[in-house]
Design a protein around this motif. Sequence first.
Motif, PDB file in Angstrom:
ATOM      1  N   LYS A  97      -6.559   5.695  -2.182  1.00 48.20           N
ATOM      2  CA  LYS A  97      -5.981   4.647  -3.027  1.00 48.20           C
ATOM      3  C   LYS A  97      -4.549   5.017  -3.405  1.00 48.20           C
ATOM      4  O   LYS A  97      -4.270   6.167  -3.762  1.00 48.20           O
ATOM      5  CB  LYS A  97      -6.825   4.457  -4.286  1.00 48.20           C
ATOM      6  CG  LYS A  97      -8.240   3.964  -3.996  1.00 48.20           C
ATOM      7  CD  LYS A  97      -9.037   3.791  -5.280  1.00 48.20           C
ATOM      8  CE  LYS A  97     -10.450   3.311  -4.979  1.00 48.20           C
ATOM      9  NZ  LYS A  97     -11.249   3.153  -6.211  1.00 48.20           N
ATOM     10  N   THR A  98      -3.671   4.012  -3.335  1.00 43.69           N
ATOM     11  CA  THR A  98      -2.268   4.244  -3.677  1.00 43.69           C
ATOM     12  C   THR A  98      -1.903   3.466  -4.922  1.00 43.69           C
ATOM     13  O   THR A  98      -2.515   2.449  -5.253  1.00 43.69           O
ATOM     14  CB  THR A  98      -1.344   3.810  -2.522  1.00 43.69           C
ATOM     15  OG1 THR A  98      -1.656   2.456  -2.169  1.00 43.69           O
ATOM     16  CG2 THR A  98      -1.532   4.699  -1.314  1.00 43.69           C
ATOM     17  N   LYS A  99      -0.880   3.953  -5.608  1.00 43.82           N
ATOM     18  CA  LYS A  99      -0.396   3.318  -6.823  1.00 43.82           C
ATOM     19  C   LYS A  99       0.998   2.784  -6.559  1.00 43.82           C
ATOM     20  O   LYS A  99       1.965   3.544  -6.513  1.00 43.82           O
ATOM     21  CB  LYS A  99      -0.374   4.328  -7.979  1.00 43.82           C
ATOM     22  CG  LYS A  99       0.056   3.735  -9.307  1.00 43.82           C
ATOM     23  CD  LYS A  99       0.025   4.784 -10.407  1.00 43.82           C
ATOM     24  CE  LYS A  99       0.458   4.197 -11.752  1.00 43.82           C
ATOM     25  NZ  LYS A  99       0.453   5.225 -12.816  1.00 43.82           N
ATOM     26  N   THR A 142      -4.209  -7.248  -6.942  1.00 43.10           N
ATOM     27  CA  THR A 142      -4.367  -5.857  -6.511  1.00 43.10           C
ATOM     28  C   THR A 142      -5.261  -5.756  -5.279  1.00 43.10           C
ATOM     29  O   THR A 142      -4.950  -5.025  -4.328  1.00 43.10           O
ATOM     30  CB  THR A 142      -4.972  -5.016  -7.647  1.00 43.10           C
ATOM     31  OG1 THR A 142      -4.134  -5.113  -8.802  1.00 43.10           O
ATOM     32  CG2 THR A 142      -5.101  -3.558  -7.225  1.00 43.10           C
ATOM     33  N   ILE A 183       0.809  -1.230   0.000  1.00 43.57           N
ATOM     34  CA  ILE A 183       0.000   0.000   0.000  1.00 43.57           C
ATOM     35  C   ILE A 183       0.835   1.269   0.000  1.00 43.57           C
ATOM     36  O   ILE A 183       0.282   2.365  -0.023  1.00 43.57           O
ATOM     37  CB  ILE A 183      -0.974   0.025   1.202  1.00 43.57           C
ATOM     38  CG1 ILE A 183      -0.218  -0.039   2.533  1.00 43.57           C
ATOM     39  CG2 ILE A 183      -1.988  -1.098   1.098  1.00 43.57           C
ATOM     40  CD1 ILE A 183      -1.120   0.103   3.759  1.00 43.57           C
ATOM     41  N   ASN A 232      -8.204  11.503  -4.190  1.00 41.32           N
ATOM     42  CA  ASN A 232      -7.262  11.094  -3.149  1.00 41.32           C
ATOM     43  C   ASN A 232      -6.638  12.303  -2.461  1.00 41.32           C
ATOM     44  O   ASN A 232      -6.432  12.299  -1.240  1.00 41.32           O
ATOM     45  CB  ASN A 232      -6.166  10.210  -3.743  1.00 41.32           C
ATOM     46  CG  ASN A 232      -6.667   8.838  -4.107  1.00 41.32           C
ATOM     47  OD1 ASN A 232      -7.546   8.292  -3.441  1.00 41.32           O
ATOM     48  ND2 ASN A 232      -6.125   8.263  -5.166  1.00 41.32           N
ATOM     49  N   ARG A 274      -4.284  -4.667  -1.225  1.00 41.05           N
ATOM     50  CA  ARG A 274      -4.990  -3.685  -0.397  1.00 41.05           C
ATOM     51  C   ARG A 274      -5.377  -4.284   0.956  1.00 41.05           C
ATOM     52  O   ARG A 274      -5.151  -3.680   2.005  1.00 41.05           O
ATOM     53  CB  ARG A 274      -6.240  -3.236  -1.142  1.00 41.05           C
ATOM     54  CG  ARG A 274      -7.020  -2.125  -0.458  1.00 41.05           C
ATOM     55  CD  ARG A 274      -6.347  -0.807  -0.655  1.00 41.05           C
ATOM     56  NE  ARG A 274      -7.145   0.278  -0.081  1.00 41.05           N
ATOM     57  CZ  ARG A 274      -6.754   1.535  -0.092  1.00 41.05           C
ATOM     58  NH1 ARG A 274      -5.594   1.864  -0.621  1.00 41.05           N
ATOM     59  NH2 ARG A 274      -7.502   2.478   0.446  1.00 41.05           N
TER      60      ARG A 274
END
Length: 348
Positions: free
Chosen positions: A146-148, A185, A89, A325, A189
Amino acid sequence: MSNNTTDLTTGFISSAVAVVLFGSNFVPLKKYDTGDGIFLQWVLCAAIWLVALVVNLILHCPKFWPFAMVGGCIWATGNIAVVPIIKTIGLGLGILIWGSFNTLTGWASSRFGWFGMDAEEVAKPLLNYIGATLSVVSAFVFLFIKTKIPTNTYSTDTTPLISEHVINTTPEPSPDYTWVDKLSTVQHRIVGCSLAVISGILYGCTFVPVIYIKDHSKRNDSIYAGASQYDLDYVFAHFSGIFLTSTIYFLAYCIAMKNNPRLYPEAVLPGFLSGILWGIATCCCFIANHSLSAVVTFPIITAGPGLIAAMWGVFIFKEIQGLQNYLLMIFAFCIIFAGVLCTVFSKL
C-alpha cells in the motif's frame, strides 16, 4: 573467449546503468505539478529525440528503417499513463508493477519467438525460466504493497518554502484538477494498478520491431536483408517514432481542449532532464541487448529499476510506509534478486 568476455562485461555494465537511470528518471518531476501529463510527455519525448540525434551523428547516420519507429509508437502510447499512475499509486509502486509486466512480455516474446521473431536460446533454459517466473511472482507481491499518495503530490513533495507558497494559494488549484484528482482512494488503487499493467505490457513490446528487423536481415528474401545487427543503429528510428507519436497525441489533446491545453512551464526543465535520463538508459538497453540478447537483459533491466524507484519512494518521498509494507517489499526484492541471478547464470 576474449570477445565473449568483453560482450558479457559490456552487457552487464550497460544493464546496470540502465537499471539506475530507469529507476530514477521520473524523480526530477516529483516536486512539480504535471497536470494530466500530456504536455509533459511531449517535452520528455523531445528530449529523448535529441539524445537519439546525438547518438545517430556519433554513429555516422546508419540506415533508417521506418518499421523500427513502430516500437517507439508503442512506447509513447504506454507512457501516456505514467503521470496518472504516479498520481494514483506513486512512483515506486508504479515502476515496480509496470516493470514486472514489462519483464514478462519482453522475455516471453524473445524466448518463444512471438510476433515473427526468432526464438532465442540460452545455455541454461531452466534457469532462464525460473528467473522470468520469479520476476512475475514479484509483481503480484507488489500489488499488496500500500502506498500513501497525497492529493496534490507536488505540494507535499516540495521543500518547506515552496509548501508555504502553495498553502497561500490553496483556493486556486481547483480549476486545474484533472480526472485523477476526482477519484476515490479505492478507485486510485484500481486505476493506478490497471494502467501500470497495461503500460508494462506495451513497454514489453517496444523492442519487437528492432529485433524483427535484425532476425529477418539474415534472410535473403526479406526486405530487411542486410540490415545492421548492431541494436544502437536503430535508436534514431525508434526514438523518432516516440517523438512523432507524442506530437500527434499532443496535437489531438490541443484540439480536444479547443486550443486551450493545460501547460505547466515549471515542469519543462525537469521534464527535459527526465527525457535525457530515459534516452541514455534506453541506449544502454540497446547495447545490452546486443551484447547479451533480449531474453537475458529484459528480466534484469525491467525488474531492476523497481528496486531503485522503491528506494526513492521509501527514503525520499515517503510513499511506502509501515512495517508490513516494508516486509512485503523486502520479500519482493529477494524474489527479484534471485530472478536476476538465475537470468544472469542462464547465459554463462
